[in-house]
Every structure is written in structure tokens, then in C-alpha cells.
Design an enzyme around this catalytic site. Structure first.
Site, short mmCIF file in Angstrom:
data_model
loop_
_atom_site.label_atom_id
_atom_site.label_comp_id
_atom_site.label_asym_id
_atom_site.label_seq_id
_atom_site.Cartn_x
_atom_site.Cartn_y
_atom_site.Cartn_z
N HIS A 1 6.79 -4.81 -3.36
CA HIS A 1 5.35 -5.01 -3.53
C HIS A 1 4.85 -5.10 -4.97
O HIS A 1 3.69 -5.41 -5.20
CB HIS A 1 4.57 -3.99 -2.71
CG HIS A 1 4.55 -2.61 -3.28
ND1 HIS A 1 3.58 -1.71 -2.94
CD2 HIS A 1 5.37 -1.98 -4.13
CE1 HIS A 1 3.80 -0.57 -3.57
NE2 HIS A 1 4.89 -0.71 -4.30
N HIS A 2 5.70 -4.87 -5.96
CA HIS A 2 5.30 -5.04 -7.36
C HIS A 2 5.75 -6.39 -7.92
O HIS A 2 5.46 -6.71 -9.06
CB HIS A 2 5.85 -3.93 -8.24
CG HIS A 2 5.25 -2.60 -7.97
ND1 HIS A 2 3.89 -2.37 -8.08
CD2 HIS A 2 5.80 -1.43 -7.57
CE1 HIS A 2 3.64 -1.11 -7.77
NE2 HIS A 2 4.78 -0.53 -7.45
N SER A 3 6.47 -7.16 -7.16
CA SER A 3 6.98 -8.45 -7.62
C SER A 3 6.00 -9.56 -7.26
O SER A 3 5.74 -9.81 -6.09
CB SER A 3 8.35 -8.72 -7.00
OG SER A 3 8.88 -9.90 -7.50
N ASN B 1 0.58 -4.45 -6.56
CA ASN B 1 -0.02 -5.48 -7.40
C ASN B 1 0.68 -6.83 -7.29
O ASN B 1 0.06 -7.87 -7.44
CB ASN B 1 -0.10 -5.02 -8.86
CG ASN B 1 1.26 -4.65 -9.42
OD1 ASN B 1 2.21 -4.39 -8.70
ND2 ASN B 1 1.34 -4.59 -10.74
#
Length: 169
Positions: free
Chosen positions: A72-74, A142
Site C-alpha cells: 500500500h505504500h507503492s 499513500n
């Protein structure tokens, strides 16, 4: 790789694969790599796609994929700059994420099961109209937000420290 290209830009995937296969140790300040990282990330994304198929073809009612590396941060180009990027560009992090598995699965579902022509060709497939992504991690996903906001990849000029050469991302 086609499914990954629905959410990640080609240059990011190419560079990620190269870094892994050449044995680079870090993607960024805290995201470690090894030679097997590319294959592990592809397998995690593939597990998510298989889960989408199983649910939308009626083989199971639901699925939960516990995969590493997380995703979920990629964002479309990897690490997503935070609001503190201008103060500390060296701290931009992928948060241990290589491929955004949930977005890859959602994009695959939208492409395959959101298209009546494709969906009709799949035995017992359900046509979908909407997709919800629920991130119950304690902090912001993000990368997922950036992918959803940028469904069409584009070039963007980021503010960089004066000592860095001007580049487009």
C-alpha cells in the site's frame, strides 16, 4: 507483468526488476531488496489476482491474501513523496513495498470483470460495477491513494533540491 502495468509505470517496473536481479540491497532508505525480491513481489501480486478470480467466478465467497512484500505504500512510480519531501528528500520511502498488490488486483478485476465482453467469456463470472479498497493498516496507504488518483499515468515535475539535476517523474 501486464496486470502490474495497469497501476505501475513501465520505467518503475523495469528499474525494480533490474535492481533486484543485479543484487542491489536497497530500493530506498528502508526498503531492502535481494535477488529474489522481484519474483516474490510478482508472486504476491499473482496471489491477489488468483483470489479475485476465485471470488468473481463463484469458487469462494471471499478471500484474504496475506502476502509479502506488502503494497500500500507503492505508487505508480514506486515511493510516493510525502508532504515532508522538500525538507527531507532522502527520507522518501516505499515503506517496504514493491508492487501495490491490492491495486493490481482491483485493476485486474475492473479490466476483466467490469467489461461485459470479457466477463461473458469466463465461466460463472460475475460482472462488477464498483470496487472498494479497504485499508485497515494503522497508517495511510499513500501508494494506493496515489494510484487511485492517477488512473492515467502522467509526467510530473517534482520540486527537487537545487543540487539535483532536473528530472521528470
Amino acid at each position: 507483468i501486464t496486470d502490474c502495468l495497469r497501476v505501475h509505470e513501465y520505467a518503475y517496473l523495469r528499474d525494480l526488476k533490474r535492481k533486484c536481479l543485479e543484487g542491489e540491497k536497497f530500493l530506498d532508505t528502508d526498503t531492502h531488496l535481494c535477488k529474489e525480491s522481484w519474483e516474490c513481489a510478482r508472486q504476491a501480486a499473482g496471489a491477489t489476482i488468483r483470489a479475485v478470480d476465485a471470488v468473481l467466478c463463484g469458487d469462494t465467497r471471499n478471500a484474504f491474501c496475506i502476502v509479502r512484500p506488502p503494497g500500500h505504500h507503492s505508487g505508480p512510480r514506486g515511493a510516493v513523496p510525502s508532504c515532508h519531501f522538500q525538507k527531507r528528500p532522502d527520507m522518501c520511502s516505499s515503506g517496504f513495498c514493491l508492487l501495490n498488490n491490492v491495486c493490481i488486483g482491483a485493476a485486474y478485476a475492473r479490466h476483466t470483470f467490469g467489461n461485459p465482453r470479457l466477463c461473458d467469456r469466463i465461466r460463472n463470472a460475475s460482472l462488477i460495477e464498483k470496487i472498494a479498497i479497504i485499508d485497515f493498516d494503522i497508517h495511510d496507504g499513500n501508494g494506493t491513494a496515489a494510484i487511485v488518483r492517477n488512473l492515467v499515468p502522467h509526467k510530473e515535475k517534482l520540486p527537487l533540491p537545487p543540487s539535483w539535476p532536473m528530472m521528470e517523474y
